[in-house]
Write a protein that holds these residues in place. Structure first.
Motif, PDB file in Angstrom:
ATOM      1  N   GLN A   1       0.851  -1.181   0.000  1.00 20.29           N
ATOM      2  CA  GLN A   1       0.000   0.000   0.000  1.00 20.29           C
ATOM      3  C   GLN A   1       0.895   1.243   0.000  1.00 20.29           C
ATOM      4  O   GLN A   1       1.947   1.262   0.616  1.00 20.29           O
ATOM      5  CB  GLN A   1      -0.909  -0.004   1.219  1.00 20.29           C
ATOM      6  CG  GLN A   1      -2.106   0.899   1.092  1.00 20.29           C
ATOM      7  CD  GLN A   1      -3.087   0.699   2.228  1.00 20.29           C
ATOM      8  OE1 GLN A   1      -2.716   0.237   3.305  1.00 20.29           O
ATOM      9  NE2 GLN A   1      -4.336   1.025   2.002  1.00 20.29           N
ATOM     10  N   VAL A   2       0.450   2.256  -0.690  1.00 19.84           N
ATOM     11  CA  VAL A   2       1.262   3.454  -0.829  1.00 19.84           C
ATOM     12  C   VAL A   2       1.155   4.309   0.432  1.00 19.84           C
ATOM     13  O   VAL A   2       0.102   4.377   1.071  1.00 19.84           O
ATOM     14  CB  VAL A   2       0.809   4.237  -2.085  1.00 19.84           C
ATOM     15  CG1 VAL A   2      -0.573   4.810  -1.915  1.00 19.84           C
ATOM     16  CG2 VAL A   2       1.830   5.278  -2.457  1.00 19.84           C
ATOM     17  N   ARG A   3       2.252   4.954   0.775  1.00 23.70           N
ATOM     18  CA  ARG A   3       2.267   5.906   1.895  1.00 23.70           C
ATOM     19  C   ARG A   3       2.344   7.313   1.337  1.00 23.70           C
ATOM     20  O   ARG A   3       3.076   7.574   0.376  1.00 23.70           O
ATOM     21  CB  ARG A   3       3.456   5.629   2.807  1.00 23.70           C
ATOM     22  CG  ARG A   3       3.344   4.297   3.543  1.00 23.70           C
ATOM     23  CD  ARG A   3       4.532   4.078   4.464  1.00 23.70           C
ATOM     24  NE  ARG A   3       5.757   3.913   3.736  1.00 23.70           N
ATOM     25  CZ  ARG A   3       6.179   2.768   3.242  1.00 23.70           C
ATOM     26  NH1 ARG A   3       5.450   1.671   3.377  1.00 23.70           N
ATOM     27  NH2 ARG A   3       7.337   2.699   2.597  1.00 23.70           N
ATOM     28  N   LEU A   4       1.624   8.221   1.970  1.00 27.95           N
ATOM     29  CA  LEU A   4       1.472   9.582   1.447  1.00 27.95           C
ATOM     30  C   LEU A   4       1.844  10.616   2.502  1.00 27.95           C
ATOM     31  O   LEU A   4       1.413  10.497   3.655  1.00 27.95           O
ATOM     32  CB  LEU A   4       0.026   9.801   0.999  1.00 27.95           C
ATOM     33  CG  LEU A   4      -0.529   8.799  -0.013  1.00 27.95           C
ATOM     34  CD1 LEU A   4      -2.020   9.019  -0.218  1.00 27.95           C
ATOM     35  CD2 LEU A   4       0.217   8.892  -1.331  1.00 27.95           C
ATOM     36  N   VAL A   5       2.599  11.630   2.084  1.00 24.96           N
ATOM     37  CA  VAL A   5       2.982  12.715   2.977  1.00 24.96           C
ATOM     38  C   VAL A   5       2.738  14.044   2.268  1.00 24.96           C
ATOM     39  O   VAL A   5       3.366  14.328   1.240  1.00 24.96           O
ATOM     40  CB  VAL A   5       4.453  12.615   3.394  1.00 24.96           C
ATOM     41  CG1 VAL A   5       4.822  13.788   4.295  1.00 24.96           C
ATOM     42  CG2 VAL A   5       4.718  11.293   4.112  1.00 24.96           C
ATOM     43  N   GLU A   6       1.849  14.857   2.856  1.00 26.67           N
ATOM     44  CA  GLU A   6       1.539  16.166   2.287  1.00 26.67           C
ATOM     45  C   GLU A   6       2.474  17.227   2.851  1.00 26.67           C
ATOM     46  O   GLU A   6       2.967  17.112   3.969  1.00 26.67           O
ATOM     47  CB  GLU A   6       0.093  16.575   2.597  1.00 26.67           C
ATOM     48  CG  GLU A   6      -0.968  15.615   2.135  1.00 26.67           C
ATOM     49  CD  GLU A   6      -1.417  14.655   3.221  1.00 26.67           C
ATOM     50  OE1 GLU A   6      -2.550  14.162   3.172  1.00 26.67           O
ATOM     51  OE2 GLU A   6      -0.606  14.401   4.150  1.00 26.67           O
ATOM     52  N   SER A   7       2.657  18.286   2.057  1.00 29.95           N
ATOM     53  CA  SER A   7       3.415  19.451   2.504  1.00 29.95           C
ATOM     54  C   SER A   7       2.950  20.662   1.726  1.00 29.95           C
ATOM     55  O   SER A   7       2.225  20.531   0.730  1.00 29.95           O
ATOM     56  CB  SER A   7       4.922  19.234   2.300  1.00 29.95           C
ATOM     57  OG  SER A   7       5.216  19.041   0.931  1.00 29.95           O
ATOM     58  N   GLY A   8       3.365  21.842   2.198  1.00 23.64           N
ATOM     59  CA  GLY A   8       3.072  23.069   1.467  1.00 23.64           C
ATOM     60  C   GLY A   8       1.963  23.923   2.038  1.00 23.64           C
ATOM     61  O   GLY A   8       1.698  25.015   1.524  1.00 23.64           O
ATOM     62  N   GLY A   9       1.310  23.441   3.074  1.00 26.27           N
ATOM     63  CA  GLY A   9       0.262  24.244   3.674  1.00 26.27           C
ATOM     64  C   GLY A   9       0.824  25.455   4.397  1.00 26.27           C
ATOM     65  O   GLY A   9       2.037  25.589   4.573  1.00 26.27           O
ATOM     66  N   GLY A  10      -0.084  26.344   4.799  1.00 26.72           N
ATOM     67  CA  GLY A  10       0.356  27.529   5.522  1.00 26.72           C
ATOM     68  C   GLY A  10      -0.735  28.558   5.605  1.00 26.72           C
ATOM     69  O   GLY A  10      -1.905  28.267   5.329  1.00 26.72           O
ATOM     70  N   LEU A  11      -0.327  29.764   5.990  1.00 25.75           N
ATOM     71  CA  LEU A  11      -1.240  30.892   6.123  1.00 25.75           C
ATOM     72  C   LEU A  11      -1.052  31.820   4.932  1.00 25.75           C
ATOM     73  O   LEU A  11       0.079  32.194   4.601  1.00 25.75           O
ATOM     74  CB  LEU A  11      -0.944  31.635   7.427  1.00 25.75           C
ATOM     75  CG  LEU A  11      -1.708  32.931   7.677  1.00 25.75           C
ATOM     76  CD1 LEU A  11      -3.204  32.652   7.804  1.00 25.75           C
ATOM     77  CD2 LEU A  11      -1.169  33.619   8.936  1.00 25.75           C
ATOM     78  N   VAL A  12      -2.153  32.185   4.304  1.00 31.04           N
ATOM     79  CA  VAL A  12      -2.093  33.058   3.133  1.00 31.04           C
ATOM     80  C   VAL A  12      -3.282  34.011   3.175  1.00 31.04           C
ATOM     81  O   VAL A  12      -4.333  33.676   3.728  1.00 31.04           O
ATOM     82  CB  VAL A  12      -2.095  32.215   1.831  1.00 31.04           C
ATOM     83  CG1 VAL A  12      -3.386  31.437   1.678  1.00 31.04           C
ATOM     84  CG2 VAL A  12      -1.819  33.077   0.622  1.00 31.04           C
ATOM     85  N   GLN A  13      -3.108  35.185   2.602  1.00 31.35           N
ATOM     86  CA  GLN A  13      -4.208  36.146   2.532  1.00 31.35           C
ATOM     87  C   GLN A  13      -5.168  35.775   1.408  1.00 31.35           C
ATOM     88  O   GLN A  13      -4.780  35.130   0.421  1.00 31.35           O
ATOM     89  CB  GLN A  13      -3.667  37.551   2.303  1.00 31.35           C
ATOM     90  CG  GLN A  13      -2.981  38.153   3.523  1.00 31.35           C
ATOM     91  CD  GLN A  13      -2.661  39.623   3.325  1.00 31.35           C
ATOM     92  OE1 GLN A  13      -2.436  40.080   2.206  1.00 31.35           O
ATOM     93  NE2 GLN A  13      -2.634  40.380   4.418  1.00 31.35           N
ATOM     94  N   ALA A  14      -6.390  36.208   1.559  1.00 40.10           N
ATOM     95  CA  ALA A  14      -7.391  35.976   0.516  1.00 40.10           C
ATOM     96  C   ALA A  14      -6.876  36.550  -0.806  1.00 40.10           C
ATOM     97  O   ALA A  14      -6.300  37.645  -0.855  1.00 40.10           O
ATOM     98  CB  ALA A  14      -8.709  36.628   0.898  1.00 40.10           C
ATOM     99  N   GLY A  15      -7.086  35.781  -1.867  1.00 37.24           N
ATOM    100  CA  GLY A  15      -6.592  36.164  -3.173  1.00 37.24           C
ATOM    101  C   GLY A  15      -5.224  35.619  -3.510  1.00 37.24           C
ATOM    102  O   GLY A  15      -4.793  35.681  -4.662  1.00 37.24           O
ATOM    103  N   GLY A  16      -4.559  35.075  -2.510  1.00 40.64           N
ATOM    104  CA  GLY A  16      -3.228  34.539  -2.710  1.00 40.64           C
ATOM    105  C   GLY A  16      -3.243  33.112  -3.234  1.00 40.64           C
ATOM    106  O   GLY A  16      -4.298  32.546  -3.544  1.00 40.64           O
ATOM    107  N   SER A  17      -2.044  32.536  -3.318  1.00 40.11           N
ATOM    108  CA  SER A  17      -1.872  31.196  -3.872  1.00 40.11           C
ATOM    109  C   SER A  17      -1.003  30.345  -2.962  1.00 40.11           C
ATOM    110  O   SER A  17      -0.159  30.860  -2.222  1.00 40.11           O
ATOM    111  CB  SER A  17      -1.215  31.265  -5.258  1.00 40.11           C
ATOM    112  OG  SER A  17      -2.016  31.958  -6.176  1.00 40.11           O
TER     113      SER A  17
END
Length: 127
Positions: A1-17
Protein backbone atom coordinates in the motif's frame (compact mmCIF):
# COMPACT_ATOMS: atom_id res chain seq x y z
CA UNK A 1 0.00 0.00 0.00
CA UNK A 2 1.26 3.45 -0.83
CA UNK A 3 2.27 5.91 1.89
CA UNK A 4 1.47 9.58 1.45
CA UNK A 5 2.98 12.71 2.98
CA UNK A 6 1.54 16.17 2.29
CA UNK A 7 3.42 19.45 2.50
CA UNK A 8 3.07 23.07 1.47
CA UNK A 9 0.26 24.24 3.67
CA UNK A 10 0.36 27.53 5.52
CA UNK A 11 -1.24 30.89 6.12
CA UNK A 12 -2.09 33.06 3.13
CA UNK A 13 -4.21 36.15 2.53
CA UNK A 14 -7.39 35.98 0.52
CA UNK A 15 -6.59 36.16 -3.17
CA UNK A 16 -3.23 34.54 -2.71
CA UNK A 17 -1.87 31.20 -3.87
CA UNK A 18 -0.39 28.06 -2.38
CA UNK A 19 0.90 24.84 -3.87
CA UNK A 20 0.48 21.63 -1.93
CA UNK A 21 2.60 18.59 -2.62
CA UNK A 22 2.00 14.97 -1.78
CA UNK A 23 4.93 12.57 -1.91
CA UNK A 24 4.17 8.88 -2.31
CA UNK A 25 6.32 5.89 -1.40
CA UNK A 26 6.06 2.17 -0.91
CA UNK A 27 4.34 1.12 -4.12
CA UNK A 28 4.16 1.89 -7.83
CA UNK A 29 2.85 5.45 -7.91
CA UNK A 30 1.60 5.24 -11.48
CA UNK A 31 -0.79 2.45 -10.46
CA UNK A 32 -2.80 4.94 -8.42
CA UNK A 33 -5.21 7.66 -9.30
CA UNK A 34 -4.79 10.51 -6.83
CA UNK A 35 -7.15 12.86 -5.12
CA UNK A 36 -7.31 15.81 -2.76
CA UNK A 37 -9.90 16.23 -0.04
CA UNK A 38 -10.33 18.83 2.67
CA UNK A 39 -11.99 19.08 6.03
CA UNK A 40 -12.84 22.19 7.98
CA UNK A 41 -13.60 22.01 11.72
CA UNK A 42 -17.07 20.66 12.38
CA UNK A 43 -17.63 19.56 8.80
CA UNK A 44 -17.32 16.35 6.84
CA UNK A 45 -14.35 15.66 4.62
CA UNK A 46 -15.15 16.91 1.14
CA UNK A 47 -13.81 16.12 -2.30
CA UNK A 48 -11.62 18.80 -3.89
CA UNK A 49 -10.30 17.18 -7.05
CA UNK A 50 -8.64 14.14 -8.52
CA UNK A 51 -6.40 13.02 -11.34
CA UNK A 52 -6.08 9.76 -13.23
CA UNK A 53 -3.02 7.53 -13.24
CA UNK A 54 -1.25 9.15 -16.18
CA UNK A 55 -2.27 12.71 -15.38
CA UNK A 56 -4.26 13.40 -18.50
CA UNK A 57 -7.68 13.56 -16.86
CA UNK A 58 -8.80 15.63 -13.91
CA UNK A 59 -12.04 16.38 -12.11
CA UNK A 60 -12.84 19.17 -9.66
CA UNK A 61 -15.48 20.10 -7.17
CA UNK A 62 -17.57 23.04 -8.33
CA UNK A 63 -16.32 25.10 -5.39
CA UNK A 64 -12.74 25.06 -6.65
CA UNK A 65 -13.18 24.70 -10.41
CA UNK A 66 -11.25 27.38 -12.26
CA UNK A 67 -9.10 28.19 -9.20
CA UNK A 68 -7.37 24.93 -8.30
CA UNK A 69 -5.25 22.73 -10.54
CA UNK A 70 -4.13 19.17 -9.86
CA UNK A 71 -1.07 17.74 -11.55
CA UNK A 72 1.28 14.86 -11.01
CA UNK A 73 4.83 13.88 -11.78
CA UNK A 74 5.08 10.09 -11.91
CA UNK A 75 8.87 10.26 -12.17
CA UNK A 76 8.94 12.04 -8.79
CA UNK A 77 6.07 10.06 -7.23
CA UNK A 78 4.38 13.33 -6.38
CA UNK A 79 0.98 14.91 -6.90
CA UNK A 80 0.38 18.64 -6.59
CA UNK A 81 -2.52 20.92 -5.83
CA UNK A 82 -2.04 24.47 -7.09
CA UNK A 83 -4.51 26.73 -5.31
CA UNK A 84 -5.12 30.20 -6.70
CA UNK A 85 -7.50 33.01 -5.80
CA UNK A 86 -7.85 31.56 -2.34
CA UNK A 87 -10.87 32.43 -0.23
CA UNK A 88 -11.39 32.25 3.53
CA UNK A 89 -13.82 29.37 2.94
CA UNK A 90 -10.92 27.34 1.53
CA UNK A 91 -9.50 27.15 5.05
CA UNK A 92 -9.25 23.47 5.98
CA UNK A 93 -6.98 20.53 6.57
CA UNK A 94 -6.10 19.21 3.13
CA UNK A 95 -5.61 15.50 2.58
CA UNK A 96 -3.98 13.63 -0.24
CA UNK A 97 -5.46 10.23 -1.13
CA UNK A 98 -4.62 7.36 -3.46
CA UNK A 99 -6.95 4.98 -5.30
CA UNK A 100 -5.59 1.81 -6.86
CA UNK A 101 -7.34 1.78 -10.22
CA UNK A 102 -6.96 -0.72 -13.04
CA UNK A 103 -8.40 1.52 -15.76
CA UNK A 104 -5.75 4.15 -16.46
CA UNK A 105 -8.17 6.83 -17.65
CA UNK A 106 -10.58 6.64 -14.73
CA UNK A 107 -10.81 9.60 -12.35
CA UNK A 108 -12.27 8.60 -8.99
CA UNK A 109 -14.29 11.14 -7.04
CA UNK A 110 -15.89 9.27 -4.15
CA UNK A 111 -14.39 9.00 -0.68
CA UNK A 112 -14.78 5.23 -0.80
CA UNK A 113 -12.67 4.95 -3.95
CA UNK A 114 -9.54 5.94 -2.04
CA UNK A 115 -7.75 3.40 0.12
CA UNK A 116 -4.68 5.33 1.25
CA UNK A 117 -4.58 8.70 2.97
CA UNK A 118 -1.99 11.15 4.16
CA UNK A 119 -2.02 12.95 7.51
CA UNK A 120 -3.06 16.28 6.06
CA UNK A 121 -1.60 19.76 5.78
CA UNK A 122 -3.33 22.86 7.14
CA UNK A 123 -4.31 25.71 4.85
CA UNK A 124 -5.55 28.91 6.44
CA UNK A 125 -6.80 31.81 4.35
CA UNK A 126 -7.20 35.13 6.11
CA UNK A 127 -9.66 37.78 4.98
Amino acid sequence: QVRLVESGGGLVQAGGSLRLSCAASGDTFSSYAMGWFRQAPGTEREFVGSINRSGGNTYYADSVKGRFIISRDNAKNTVYLQMNSLKPEDTALYYCAAAQINYRYYVPTSYGDFGSWGQGTQVTVSS
